[in-house]
Write an enzyme that holds these catalytic residues in place. Structure first.
Site, mmCIF file in Angstrom:
data_model
loop_
_atom_site.group_PDB
_atom_site.id
_atom_site.type_symbol
_atom_site.label_atom_id
_atom_site.label_comp_id
_atom_site.label_asym_id
_atom_site.label_seq_id
_atom_site.Cartn_x
_atom_site.Cartn_y
_atom_site.Cartn_z
ATOM 1 N N SER A 11 -30.880 -3.962 38.650
ATOM 2 C CA SER A 11 -30.770 -5.353 38.208
ATOM 3 C C SER A 11 -29.316 -5.758 37.970
ATOM 4 O O SER A 11 -28.857 -6.801 38.457
ATOM 5 C CB SER A 11 -31.571 -5.557 36.927
ATOM 6 O OG SER A 11 -32.938 -5.310 37.137
ATOM 7 N N GLY A 13 -26.465 -4.176 38.891
ATOM 8 C CA GLY A 13 -25.665 -4.045 40.096
ATOM 9 C C GLY A 13 -25.872 -5.225 41.037
ATOM 10 O O GLY A 13 -24.915 -5.768 41.609
ATOM 11 N N TYR A 49 -35.899 -5.543 42.006
ATOM 12 C CA TYR A 49 -35.177 -5.675 40.743
ATOM 13 C C TYR A 49 -34.866 -7.112 40.343
ATOM 14 O O TYR A 49 -34.916 -7.449 39.166
ATOM 15 C CB TYR A 49 -33.880 -4.855 40.795
ATOM 16 C CG TYR A 49 -34.140 -3.374 40.889
ATOM 17 C CD1 TYR A 49 -34.495 -2.646 39.761
ATOM 18 C CD2 TYR A 49 -34.065 -2.705 42.104
ATOM 19 C CE1 TYR A 49 -34.759 -1.288 39.841
ATOM 20 C CE2 TYR A 49 -34.323 -1.340 42.196
ATOM 21 C CZ TYR A 49 -34.671 -0.640 41.058
ATOM 22 O OH TYR A 49 -34.939 0.708 41.137
ATOM 23 N N LYS A 190 -24.241 0.043 21.638
ATOM 24 C CA LYS A 190 -25.123 -1.119 21.467
ATOM 25 C C LYS A 190 -26.521 -0.852 22.006
ATOM 26 O O LYS A 190 -27.502 -1.423 21.520
ATOM 27 C CB LYS A 190 -24.504 -2.349 22.109
ATOM 28 C CG LYS A 190 -24.235 -2.231 23.603
ATOM 29 C CD LYS A 190 -25.331 -2.796 24.472
ATOM 30 C CE LYS A 190 -25.049 -2.582 25.942
ATOM 31 N NZ LYS A 190 -26.023 -3.232 26.824
ATOM 32 N N ASP A 243 -21.791 -8.094 23.043
ATOM 33 C CA ASP A 243 -22.770 -7.265 23.739
ATOM 34 C C ASP A 243 -23.887 -6.846 22.802
ATOM 35 O O ASP A 243 -25.068 -6.802 23.174
ATOM 36 C CB ASP A 243 -22.058 -6.034 24.312
ATOM 37 C CG ASP A 243 -22.808 -5.390 25.462
ATOM 38 O OD1 ASP A 243 -23.871 -5.902 25.856
ATOM 39 O OD2 ASP A 243 -22.334 -4.366 25.972
ATOM 40 N N THR A 247 -27.900 -7.745 23.362
ATOM 41 C CA THR A 247 -28.806 -6.631 23.641
ATOM 42 C C THR A 247 -29.815 -6.421 22.524
ATOM 43 O O THR A 247 -30.939 -5.978 22.773
ATOM 44 C CB THR A 247 -27.988 -5.339 23.874
ATOM 45 O OG1 THR A 247 -26.951 -5.613 24.802
ATOM 46 C CG2 THR A 247 -28.857 -4.231 24.441
#
Length: 331
Positions: A11, A13, A49, A190, A243, A247
């Site tokens: 996903s 990439g 993906y 994270k 981040d 997340t």
């Protein structure tokens, strides 16, 4: 025109390949499975993906040498625990002058090396050529061209700026710095904290509890980062707080989703199924990050509890008791 080889067709990439293409960079992708490569090239989509996302202009191949040939920037976006094995296979095909940009987030099991250290060791690549990208970058939102920002860190400012120009678009804004350690520790930790927040949400705990876990998770991330030489300002920015927030709070986060299933009473197998077979990096990183913290004498209670849940059979009910039962002390 800058040419980028994106090594990994999951996903993130795929989403980042789209960013590069939108920025005017020539993009070739490596996919481990030939059928994925064929689908990307033939139908301009990655149905496994990121179905429905237009990848027009991007070519893909399952032959790594073909993808790497002539690349100015090599983007590594495979799971952190497979990075060494892949680099061992690819090292002779990576162009000698290419900038190597790591999107992998984790700490290697056993060696306790950060991803840039794995790249240097397994790939025989100088640290001055290695850059890392981190930030609040949920792949589905980025692929939908929703606004996002990131940090690209590299000891060589010119290489950081090269990577920055290769991926800067109207919706994706990359910044640069030289703090590779801070970006990598923020990106690895994270994932573990997101699992803790997912567990809390799955148990039905409220926003106060999740915010407390997120904040204390940031505190232990900063402690580890500083012990390894990171600038704490980095961890207060996109590679740390940014981040972490994305997340820990988004249902699009695999690590949060994995933790949510565990908190809801599901098994490890059920949690893996809920993430559709994609890697939740925090499952393995919790162990290696805990070991790294112990090596440097850094207290990381949330990371330790997540490790115990995933690998030592600790129940989520007992885990909450451990965290809430910690002695009171100054913040």
């Amino acid at each position: 025109m800058t040419r980028a080889a994106v090594m990994g067709a999951g996903s993130w990439g795929t989403a980042f390949a789209k960013v590069l293409n939108d920025a005017g960079t020539e993009v070739a992708m490596w996919a481990r499975r030939p059928e994925v490569a064929e689908a990307i090239t033939a139908s301009n989509q990655n149905p496994d993906y990121l179905p429905g996302v237009d990848l027009t202009g991007i070519v893909a191949d399952s032959d790594p040498a073909a993808v790497l040939a002539g690349a100015d920037i090599v983007v590594l976006v495979v799971p952190s625990q497979t990075l060494r094995a892949n680099l061992t296979d690819w090292r002779d095909a990576i162009p000698a002058g290419a900038t190597v940009l790591s999107l992998a987030k984790g700490v290697e099991t056993g060696t306790l090396l950060r991803m840039s250290e794995v790249i240097a060791d397994a790939g025989g690549i100088g640290f001055d050529r290695i850059a890392v990208l981190s930030g609040p970058n949920l792949s589905h939102e980025v692929a939908a061209r929703q606004p996002a920002a990131a940090v690209i860190a590299c000891p060589d400012t010119a290489r950081a700026e090269q990577a920055q120009q290769a991926c800067a678009t109207g919706y994706f804004r990359p910044y640069t710095n030289t703090d590779v350690v801070g970006c990598e520790i923020g990106g690895a930790s994270k994932n573990v904290i997101a699992m803790a927040c997912g567990i809390a949400s799955g148990m039905g705990l409220g926003t106060n509890a999740v915010a407390s876990l997120l904040t204390r998770g940031l505190a232990e991330t900063i402690r580890l980062g500083v012990a390894l030489g990171a600038n704490p300002v980095t961890l207060a920015g996109l590679a740390g707080v940014g981040d972490l927030v994305a997340t820990c709070t988004s249902p699009l986060s695999r690590n949060r989703s994995f933790g949510y299933v565990l908190g809801s009473g599901g098994s490890m197998a059920a949690a893996q199924e809920a993430t559709h077979g994609q890697v939740a990096e925090g499952v393995k990183s919790c162990t290696s990050i805990r070991a790294l913290s112990q090596r440097h004498g850094v207290e990381m209670p949330l990371t330790s509890v997540v490790h115990q849940i995933c690998h030592e059979g600790l129940s989520v009910d007992d885990a909450v008791g451990l965290l809430l039962g910690r002695r009171v002390k100054p913040e």
